[in-house]
Enzyme design. Sequence first.
Site, short mmCIF file in Angstrom:
data_model
loop_
_atom_site.label_atom_id
_atom_site.label_comp_id
_atom_site.label_asym_id
_atom_site.label_seq_id
_atom_site.Cartn_x
_atom_site.Cartn_y
_atom_site.Cartn_z
N TYR A 181 0.82 -1.21 0.00
CA TYR A 181 0.00 0.00 0.00
C TYR A 181 0.86 1.27 0.00
CZ TYR A 181 -4.65 -2.03 0.69
OH TYR A 181 -5.84 -2.67 0.52
N LYS B 167 2.91 -15.19 3.70
CA LYS B 167 3.19 -16.01 2.51
C LYS B 167 4.70 -16.23 2.51
CE LYS B 167 1.81 -17.97 -1.36
NZ LYS B 167 0.94 -19.16 -1.41
N ASP C 271 -3.14 -18.25 1.60
CA ASP C 271 -4.10 -19.01 0.78
C ASP C 271 -4.85 -20.03 1.64
OD1 ASP C 271 -1.66 -20.31 1.07
OD2 ASP C 271 -1.58 -21.08 -0.98
N ASP D 267 -6.63 -6.81 4.21
CA ASP D 267 -7.71 -6.21 3.43
C ASP D 267 -8.60 -7.32 2.87
OD1 ASP D 267 -9.17 -4.26 1.95
OD2 ASP D 267 -8.03 -4.83 0.16
N ASP E 228 -12.63 -8.90 4.41
CA ASP E 228 -13.89 -8.97 3.67
C ASP E 228 -14.46 -10.38 3.74
OD1 ASP E 228 -13.54 -6.32 2.81
OD2 ASP E 228 -14.27 -6.77 0.79
#
Length: 362
Positions: A141, A192, A224, A248, A252
């Site tokens: 970001y 990751k 994942d 982020d 959701d």
Amino acid sequence: MSAKIAVLPGDGIGPEIVGEAMKVLDCLRREFGVAVETEQALVGGVAYDAVGHPLPRETLQLAKAADAVLLGAVGGPKWEPLDYSVRPERALLGLRSELGLFANLRPAVLHSQLIAASTLKPEIIEGLDLLIVRELTGDVYFGKPRGIRTLENGERVGINTMVYNEREVRRIAKVAFELAGQRRCKLCSVDKANVLESTELWRQVVTEVGKDYPKVELTHMYVDNAAMQLVRAPKQFDVILTTNLFGDILSDCAAMLTGSIGMLPSASLNESGKGMYEPIHGSAPDIAGKNLANPLATILSLAMLFRYTLRDEATAVRIERAVEEALDAGVRTADIYSPGTHKVSTSQMGDQVVACLRSQAS
Ligand code: IPM
Ligand code: MG
């Protein structure tokens, strides 16, 4: 001395949902003597339209001077053609970085009354109560270099940089361990690390910080797999600690477990506990101005504001109780409606919460 809240309604459904949170605040002042002052300012697309920038200087000054910020939402199709530097979303990122809001707390709690509104089977989500701690001022970001460049051969490349330094990881890890220690003492750090060095460092530093928190059980998971586990067996999680980008996406996903993203509040805190509070949903331009949006995420964000910045747990609990009671009364905005409940508008939902709050006073 009364606390000062900068109120930034923003775009789309922002003004409607923030309006309902203001009703709740008025009631708290009147019925419970809560001492807070508010001042409103423009942010996002409406600010761009008015003064040519999504985060006007006066808005940033107000946000910096206030004890806390309550924000609705920013963005909408009208502003999508704009240059990146003046897109409404830049205001959010600007507030986060200017105020140093590195710790983003996104609780995902299933309100038992809404179990039928989730797309998941009841037994998978019943009793769900997890907290995502998302790092908010680093990662792709903000990493540099970034941008779209044209190479010598005329081909364009888009570039973002995923980068974390030790200090950034350490401070967010501490926040997550502290919070896990106040809950069920389980922390899952999501990265990751099998592919990305920035998160390999993340994993090393989180592990180091964990040595200071022997009571908290630390596990690591690749992102994942975490996405899959969130929909497969979400109750295995207590606190999830993760990076800006992964947080982020996963937040959701976690939101939907609870039935509707319209229910989820968030807090973004800096080192001194000052914070910005906002629903995690966006500006929902398709339903803006129609009195259809769910104001509960914003009202619950106000509760978080009392808890984390004003350190007024009693008021936080009072607001949360009023929301529970409103749901118990069977009223539902469209996003959480299920047969057998009573569909209401944004303002009716706000009125119901205020009525429940007022009855706590008598
Ligand atoms: C969020 C939003 C923002 C983000 C956008 C609007 C910049 O999706 O708060 O989750 O990506 O952080
Ligand atoms: Mg998001």
